[in-house]
Design an enzyme around this catalytic site. Sequence first.
Site, PDB file in Angstrom:
ATOM      1  N   GLY A 223       8.942  -9.258  -1.573  1.00 23.30           N
ATOM      2  CA  GLY A 223       7.681  -8.602  -1.223  1.00 23.30           C
ATOM      3  C   GLY A 223       7.648  -7.163  -1.684  1.00 23.30           C
ATOM      4  O   GLY A 223       8.490  -6.728  -2.474  1.00 23.30           O
ATOM      5  N   ASN A 224       6.649  -6.427  -1.211  1.00 22.63           N
ATOM      6  CA  ASN A 224       6.545  -5.003  -1.542  1.00 22.63           C
ATOM      7  C   ASN A 224       6.011  -4.239  -0.335  1.00 22.63           C
ATOM      8  O   ASN A 224       5.682  -4.837   0.685  1.00 22.63           O
ATOM      9  CB  ASN A 224       5.676  -4.799  -2.788  1.00 22.63           C
ATOM     10  N   ARG A 225       5.943  -2.940  -0.445  1.00 26.12           N
ATOM     11  CA  ARG A 225       5.658  -2.082   0.713  1.00 26.12           C
ATOM     12  C   ARG A 225       4.179  -1.780   0.908  1.00 26.12           C
ATOM     13  O   ARG A 225       3.832  -0.901   1.694  1.00 26.12           O
ATOM     14  CB  ARG A 225       6.421  -0.763   0.581  1.00 26.12           C
TER      15      ARG A 225
END
Length: 227
Positions: free
Chosen positions: A29-31
């Site tokens: 995933g990412n932030r």
Amino acid sequence: GAKGDLAGRRVVISAGGTREAIDPVRFIGNRSSGLQGYALARTALARGAEVTLVAANVGLPDPAGARVVRVESAVQLRDAVLAAAGEADVVVMAAAVADFRPVSRATTKIKKTSDDPDPIYLTKNPDILAELGEVRRERRQDGKPYAEVLVGFAAETDDVLANGRAKLARKGCDLLVVNQVGENLAFGRPDNAATVLIADGDPVEIPRGPKEDLAGIVWDLVAARLV
Ligand code: C5P
């Protein structure tokens, strides 16, 4: 921008960050928090737009009056955005979409049975914005309307203007909102600063301020392009 200047306009906004499954419990995933995309949605609603919000893994309350489609992966986000884009006047791709996903998703939780873990092989995700740009180009050749204004977001660390210009052309969008990232990451923060690159005009600098203010300037630029 005047309240109501987006009245009756159908806009599609993607927000948040995609998750690419590794197994039933793990993902890449990412932030991205979705704050900027949700600010765009609220601002568009306040100006009279009909908003479809395609939300990838966002832990924020639904903006009142928006149609919210929840997705997880890039492929799901693509399907939801393309399904809504055919009827839309404006598409804003504010979501952080994973460039790659695991080739396969394990059907059961991967166990730590050996000291040598198996590698995770990746494959490319579709570039949704580039695909929208391409569909629009083809439809325009046939004299048919499609997503009159296309807006992308991009995070750049270096050569912001040159990289942004190239990206704007490559993706076939009208506006590209470029964030300079570095020590001052925009992720999860209530404020943002950006340069908006315009396909046929001079760049517009947006000074650091609330994400709502940035959203307002983006809608001003969009509204000016709607006939
Ligand atoms: O190429 P880059 O990821 O920097 O481009 C960012 C822009 O492209 C964003 O608007 C993002 O939503 C969109 N994008 C996309 N599909 C991808 C990757 C990015 O639509 N696979």
